[in-house]
Design an enzyme around this catalytic site. Structure first.
Site, PDB file in Angstrom:
ATOM      1  N   THR A 127       0.788  -1.230   0.000  1.00 45.85           N
ATOM      2  CA  THR A 127       0.000   0.000   0.000  1.00 45.85           C
ATOM      3  C   THR A 127       0.819   1.279   0.000  1.00 45.85           C
ATOM      4  O   THR A 127       1.924   1.320   0.570  1.00 45.85           O
ATOM      5  CB  THR A 127      -0.912   0.014   1.244  1.00 45.85           C
ATOM      6  OG1 THR A 127      -1.469   1.332   1.414  1.00 45.85           O
ATOM      7  CG2 THR A 127      -0.143  -0.330   2.517  1.00 45.85           C
ATOM      8  N   GLU A 178       0.163   3.599   1.843  1.00 46.07           N
ATOM      9  CA  GLU A 178       0.266   4.026   3.248  1.00 46.07           C
ATOM     10  C   GLU A 178       1.690   3.813   3.777  1.00 46.07           C
ATOM     11  O   GLU A 178       2.054   4.373   4.806  1.00 46.07           O
ATOM     12  CB  GLU A 178      -0.737   3.275   4.116  1.00 46.07           C
ATOM     13  CG  GLU A 178      -2.131   3.883   4.133  1.00 46.07           C
ATOM     14  CD  GLU A 178      -2.198   5.220   4.870  1.00 46.07           C
ATOM     15  OE1 GLU A 178      -1.759   5.295   6.022  1.00 46.07           O
ATOM     16  OE2 GLU A 178      -2.690   6.201   4.279  1.00 46.07           O
ATOM     17  N   TYR A 182      -1.768   0.264  10.842  1.00 46.12           N
ATOM     18  CA  TYR A 182      -2.021  -0.398   9.554  1.00 46.12           C
ATOM     19  C   TYR A 182      -0.775  -0.308   8.664  1.00 46.12           C
ATOM     20  O   TYR A 182      -0.303  -1.312   8.120  1.00 46.12           O
ATOM     21  CB  TYR A 182      -3.228   0.267   8.869  1.00 46.12           C
ATOM     22  CG  TYR A 182      -3.411  -0.136   7.425  1.00 46.12           C
ATOM     23  CD1 TYR A 182      -4.005  -1.345   7.086  1.00 46.12           C
ATOM     24  CD2 TYR A 182      -2.981   0.700   6.385  1.00 46.12           C
ATOM     25  CE1 TYR A 182      -4.169  -1.717   5.753  1.00 46.12           C
ATOM     26  CE2 TYR A 182      -3.140   0.340   5.056  1.00 46.12           C
ATOM     27  CZ  TYR A 182      -3.735  -0.871   4.744  1.00 46.12           C
ATOM     28  OH  TYR A 182      -3.890  -1.235   3.420  1.00 46.12           O
ATOM     29  N   LYS A 203       1.774  -3.316   7.371  1.00 52.17           N
ATOM     30  CA  LYS A 203       2.008  -3.557   5.941  1.00 52.17           C
ATOM     31  C   LYS A 203       3.494  -3.421   5.596  1.00 52.17           C
ATOM     32  O   LYS A 203       3.959  -4.018   4.621  1.00 52.17           O
ATOM     33  CB  LYS A 203       1.165  -2.591   5.103  1.00 52.17           C
ATOM     34  CG  LYS A 203      -0.345  -2.896   5.128  1.00 52.17           C
ATOM     35  CD  LYS A 203      -0.698  -4.026   4.168  1.00 52.17           C
ATOM     36  CE  LYS A 203      -2.192  -4.206   4.034  1.00 52.17           C
ATOM     37  NZ  LYS A 203      -2.571  -5.266   3.099  1.00 52.17           N
TER      38      LYS A 203
HETATM   39  P1  NAP Z   1     -11.464  -4.472   2.215  1.00 50.85           P
HETATM   40  O1  NAP Z   1     -12.631  -4.121   1.370  1.00 50.85           O
HETATM   41  O2  NAP Z   1     -11.349  -3.900   3.580  1.00 50.85           O
HETATM   42  O3  NAP Z   1     -11.438  -6.066   2.331  1.00 50.85           O
HETATM   43  C1  NAP Z   1     -10.594  -6.720   3.245  1.00 50.85           C
HETATM   44  C2  NAP Z   1     -10.827  -8.210   3.150  1.00 50.85           C
HETATM   45  O4  NAP Z   1      -9.957  -8.866   4.085  1.00 50.85           O
HETATM   46  C3  NAP Z   1     -12.259  -8.654   3.514  1.00 50.85           C
HETATM   47  O5  NAP Z   1     -12.636  -9.718   2.671  1.00 50.85           O
HETATM   48  C4  NAP Z   1     -12.090  -9.161   4.935  1.00 50.85           C
HETATM   49  O6  NAP Z   1     -13.050 -10.126   5.314  1.00 50.85           O
HETATM   50  C5  NAP Z   1     -10.727  -9.817   4.828  1.00 50.85           C
HETATM   51  N1  NAP Z   1     -10.123 -10.062   6.138  1.00 50.85           N
HETATM   52  C6  NAP Z   1      -9.994  -9.208   7.180  1.00 50.85           C
HETATM   53  N2  NAP Z   1      -9.424  -9.832   8.223  1.00 50.85           N
HETATM   54  C7  NAP Z   1      -9.190 -11.098   7.827  1.00 50.85           C
HETATM   55  C8  NAP Z   1      -8.646 -12.241   8.463  1.00 50.85           C
HETATM   56  N3  NAP Z   1      -8.213 -12.200   9.717  1.00 50.85           N
HETATM   57  N4  NAP Z   1      -8.576 -13.403   7.770  1.00 50.85           N
HETATM   58  C9  NAP Z   1      -9.014 -13.485   6.488  1.00 50.85           C
HETATM   59  N5  NAP Z   1      -9.547 -12.431   5.833  1.00 50.85           N
HETATM   60  C10 NAP Z   1      -9.629 -11.264   6.502  1.00 50.85           C
HETATM   61  O7  NAP Z   1     -10.090  -4.141   1.449  1.00 50.85           O
HETATM   62  P2  NAP Z   1      -9.862  -3.844  -0.121  1.00 50.85           P
HETATM   63  O8  NAP Z   1     -10.110  -2.410  -0.362  1.00 50.85           O
HETATM   64  O9  NAP Z   1     -10.531  -4.881  -0.915  1.00 50.85           O
HETATM   65  O10 NAP Z   1      -8.282  -4.039  -0.202  1.00 50.85           O
HETATM   66  C11 NAP Z   1      -7.720  -5.321  -0.439  1.00 50.85           C
HETATM   67  C12 NAP Z   1      -6.302  -5.334   0.123  1.00 50.85           C
HETATM   68  O11 NAP Z   1      -5.535  -4.306  -0.507  1.00 50.85           O
HETATM   69  C13 NAP Z   1      -6.212  -5.062   1.614  1.00 50.85           C
HETATM   70  O12 NAP Z   1      -5.139  -5.847   2.125  1.00 50.85           O
HETATM   71  C14 NAP Z   1      -5.838  -3.597   1.706  1.00 50.85           C
HETATM   72  O13 NAP Z   1      -5.112  -3.337   2.889  1.00 50.85           O
HETATM   73  C15 NAP Z   1      -4.980  -3.438   0.469  1.00 50.85           C
HETATM   74  N6  NAP Z   1      -4.987  -2.116  -0.155  1.00 50.85           N
HETATM   75  C16 NAP Z   1      -6.159  -1.509  -0.460  1.00 50.85           C
HETATM   76  C17 NAP Z   1      -6.146  -0.279  -1.105  1.00 50.85           C
HETATM   77  C18 NAP Z   1      -7.429   0.433  -1.472  1.00 50.85           C
HETATM   78  O14 NAP Z   1      -7.377   1.641  -1.740  1.00 50.85           O
HETATM   79  N7  NAP Z   1      -8.558  -0.260  -1.544  1.00 50.85           N
HETATM   80  C19 NAP Z   1      -4.921   0.322  -1.424  1.00 50.85           C
HETATM   81  C20 NAP Z   1      -3.744  -0.345  -1.102  1.00 50.85           C
HETATM   82  C21 NAP Z   1      -3.786  -1.573  -0.488  1.00 50.85           C
HETATM   83  P3  NAP Z   1     -14.416  -9.742   6.123  1.00 50.85           P
HETATM   84  O15 NAP Z   1     -15.407  -9.380   5.061  1.00 50.85           O
HETATM   85  O16 NAP Z   1     -14.711 -11.011   6.810  1.00 50.85           O
HETATM   86  O17 NAP Z   1     -14.077  -8.598   7.019  1.00 50.85           O
HETATM   87  N1  GDD Z   2     -12.575   7.196   6.190  1.00 47.31           N
HETATM   88  C1  GDD Z   2     -12.705   8.529   6.317  1.00 47.31           C
HETATM   89  N2  GDD Z   2     -13.829   9.037   6.908  1.00 47.31           N
HETATM   90  N3  GDD Z   2     -11.703   9.316   5.846  1.00 47.31           N
HETATM   91  C2  GDD Z   2     -11.863  10.657   5.964  1.00 47.31           C
HETATM   92  C3  GDD Z   2     -12.996  11.235   6.554  1.00 47.31           C
HETATM   93  C4  GDD Z   2     -14.020  10.394   7.051  1.00 47.31           C
HETATM   94  O1  GDD Z   2     -15.032  10.812   7.592  1.00 47.31           O
HETATM   95  N4  GDD Z   2     -12.851  12.583   6.500  1.00 47.31           N
HETATM   96  C5  GDD Z   2     -11.685  12.842   5.914  1.00 47.31           C
HETATM   97  N5  GDD Z   2     -11.068  11.683   5.593  1.00 47.31           N
HETATM   98  C6  GDD Z   2      -9.741  11.558   4.962  1.00 47.31           C
HETATM   99  C7  GDD Z   2      -8.778  10.650   5.724  1.00 47.31           C
HETATM  100  O2  GDD Z   2      -8.168  11.362   6.815  1.00 47.31           O
HETATM  101  C8  GDD Z   2      -7.779  10.305   4.628  1.00 47.31           C
HETATM  102  O3  GDD Z   2      -6.801  11.320   4.560  1.00 47.31           O
HETATM  103  C9  GDD Z   2      -8.623  10.339   3.342  1.00 47.31           C
HETATM  104  O4  GDD Z   2      -9.884  10.953   3.699  1.00 47.31           O
HETATM  105  C10 GDD Z   2      -8.906   8.952   2.766  1.00 47.31           C
HETATM  106  O5  GDD Z   2      -9.402   8.133   3.817  1.00 47.31           O
HETATM  107  P1  GDD Z   2      -9.919   6.648   3.541  1.00 47.31           P
HETATM  108  O6  GDD Z   2     -10.910   6.650   2.441  1.00 47.31           O
HETATM  109  O7  GDD Z   2     -10.315   6.061   4.853  1.00 47.31           O
HETATM  110  O8  GDD Z   2      -8.632   5.914   2.938  1.00 47.31           O
HETATM  111  P2  GDD Z   2      -7.115   5.905   3.431  1.00 47.31           P
HETATM  112  O9  GDD Z   2      -6.329   6.744   2.467  1.00 47.31           O
HETATM  113  O10 GDD Z   2      -6.976   6.205   4.860  1.00 47.31           O
HETATM  114  O11 GDD Z   2      -6.737   4.365   3.245  1.00 47.31           O
HETATM  115  C11 GDD Z   2      -7.146   3.645   2.088  1.00 47.31           C
HETATM  116  O12 GDD Z   2      -6.134   3.709   1.102  1.00 47.31           O
HETATM  117  C12 GDD Z   2      -4.901   3.077   1.466  1.00 47.31           C
HETATM  118  C13 GDD Z   2      -3.921   3.268   0.297  1.00 47.31           C
HETATM  119  O13 GDD Z   2      -3.380   4.541   0.332  1.00 47.31           O
HETATM  120  C14 GDD Z   2      -7.441   2.203   2.521  1.00 47.31           C
HETATM  121  O14 GDD Z   2      -8.043   1.502   1.475  1.00 47.31           O
HETATM  122  C15 GDD Z   2      -6.161   1.482   2.918  1.00 47.31           C
HETATM  123  O15 GDD Z   2      -6.446   0.109   3.161  1.00 47.31           O
HETATM  124  C16 GDD Z   2      -5.154   1.612   1.752  1.00 47.31           C
HETATM  125  O16 GDD Z   2      -3.953   0.947   2.067  1.00 47.31           O
END
Ligand code: NAP
Ligand code: GDD
Length: 340
Positions: free
Chosen positions: A128, A130, A152, A156
């Site tokens: 990520t 992050e 988090y 990672k």
């Molecule tokens: P998400 O919607 O939060 O999905 C997370 C998944 O992980 C869910 O299926 C959850 O299952 C499962 N999980 C959580 N704890 C677990 C455990 N102990 N054992 C097995 N499964 C578990 O995340 P996403 O947005 O699809 O992202 C997929 C991956 O990419 C994550 O690792 C995230 O950190 C990473 N990532 C995401 C982004 C982004 O912007 N979306 C960016 C960079 C990296 P439940 O439904 O049971 O909770």
């Molecule tokens: N969730 C949330 N809720 N975020 C908020 C809010 C709120 O009410 N208000 C402002 N934000 C700001 C957060 O402080 C952050 O700077 C930005 O919106 C994005 O927040 P999120 O959508 O929660 O995503 P994230 O950037 O913290 O994390 C996501 O992206 C990562 C990759 O850069 C997640 O998907 C992580 O799992 C992933 O690794």
């Protein structure tokens, strides 16, 4: 023979898009789900009966379940997407976040080794942006030093290095996809883009009074999850395992995201005040305010990726920019409202 893949995190956002892609390519897809007290298969309903799709109960905190599944399936590829992925909530449950997102990766890598598949099975780790946290250079590339700012991000970072370590120690084909924020209609409700979309639509229907957010000035490089799962797949189809950044290179603030979505729904915004006191109005009606509850103890203010390497070496392309992403999210949510 069809290729076999294991996907963890199938019930989240990315898992279903990746499963769709692999099934289209003829893979046999084995997905790991946790047992939940409520139904967590909503996002994969459409493939539950697919001939090439299997669901297995397992958990990244439970080695025996992973060993059993890997031994039984003998996969060609493992996509490790499972994690507690909410950055703010990781401050509330830091130990569990590390157990799943950090140690869970080691458990999965060890399950592959235990099954004797370390020379044949390719491994993708959902790393990520992050990791960059308090960024030391902009835009961020594969060579930018890391400075994670949350439990988090720290979990990672451990996972990132374990993947590299297994590559160097055992010659495993294991790689980190360093993905910047990617969203979609399947995004969880508590991530900011989906929270904005759902609230704006509920407000427009008179079902919600206002939207309360945290840091409005944070900037993110938002792409579409559908484009990003193609990059995950490509990373495992190369001759050598290499880590890649996936990003659009375009950044927008949380405030701009609100402005675009509210305007699209006929509620153009104007802002008054600063910081935590800042408020968004449409006409005279208060639409958006801020609360400390949605700030993080340490904020990641800006993430801006440079995916040149993935674009040139993997031929990775993305179809969606920020506006078409937000259009997709708003249109899908509006459709659900009409169908209700
Ligand atoms: P998400 O919607 O939060 O999905 C997370 C998944 O992980 C869910 O299926 C959850 O299952 C499962 N999980 C959580 N704890 C677990 C455990 N102990 N054992 C097995 N499964 C578990 O995340 P996403 O947005 O699809 O992202 C997929 C991956 O990419 C994550 O690792 C995230 O950190 C990473 N990532 C995401 C982004 C982004 O912007 N979306 C960016 C960079 C990296 P439940 O439904 O049971 O909770
Ligand atoms: N969730 C949330 N809720 N975020 C908020 C809010 C709120 O009410 N208000 C402002 N934000 C700001 C957060 O402080 C952050 O700077 C930005 O919106 C994005 O927040 P999120 O959508 O929660 O995503 P994230 O950037 O913290 O994390 C996501 O992206 C990562 C990759 O850069 C997640 O998907 C992580 O799992 C992933 O690794």
């Amino acid at each position: 023979m069809n290729k076999k893949a294991i996907i963890t995190g199938i019930t989240g956002q990315d898992g279903p898009y990746l499963a769709d892609l692999l099934l289209e390519k003829g893979y046999e897809v084995h997905a790991i789900r946790r047992r939940g007290a409520t139904d967590n298969t909503t996002r994969i309903k459409h493939i539950l009966d697919h001939d090439n799709f299997w669901l297995h109960y397992g958990d990244l905190t439970d080695s025996s379940s992973l060993v059993k599944i890997v031994n039984m399936v003998k996969p060609d590829e493992v996509y490790n997407l499972g994690a507690m992925s909410h950055v703010r909530i990781s401050f509330d449950i830091p130990e569990y976040t590390g157990d799943t997102g950090g140690l869970g990766v080691t458990r999965m890598l060890e399950a592959i080794r235990t099954a004797g598949l370390e020379k044949t099975c390719k491994f993708y780790q959902a790393s990520t942006s992050e990791l960059y946290g308090k960024v030391v250079e902009t835009p961020q590339t594969e060579a930018t030093p890391f400075w994670p700012r949350s439990p988090y991000g720290v979990a990672k970072l451990y996972a990132y290095w374990m993947v590299k370590n297994y590559r160097e120690s055992y010659g495993m084909y294991a790689c980190n996809g360093i993905l910047f924020n990617h969203e979609s209609p399947k995004r969880g409700d508590d991530f900011v883009t989906q929270k904005i979309v759902k609230a704006a639509i509920a407000i427009s229907y008179g079902e919600q009074d206002k939207l309360t957010l945290g840091n409005l000035d944070a900037m993110r490089d938002w792409g579409h999850a559908k484009d990003y799962v193609k990059g995950m797949y490509l990373m495992l189809q190369q001759d050598k395992p290499v880590d890649y950044v996936l990003a659009t290179g375009e950044i927008h603030s949380v405030k701009e995201c609100c402005e675009y979505v509210f305007k699209k729904l006929g509620m153009p915004l104007r802002w008054e005040g600063n910081g935590i006191e800042e408020k968004g109005f449409s006409g005279d009606k208060l639409m958006i305010d801020c609360s400390e509850d949605f700030y993080r103890p340490a904020e990641v203010q800006l993430l801006h990726g440079d995916s040149t390497k993935a674009q040139s070496e993997l031929n990775w392309e993305f179809e969606h920019d920020f506006y078409s992403l937000m259009d997709d999210m708003v249109d899908t949510e509006l459709m659900k409202h009409v169908e209700k």
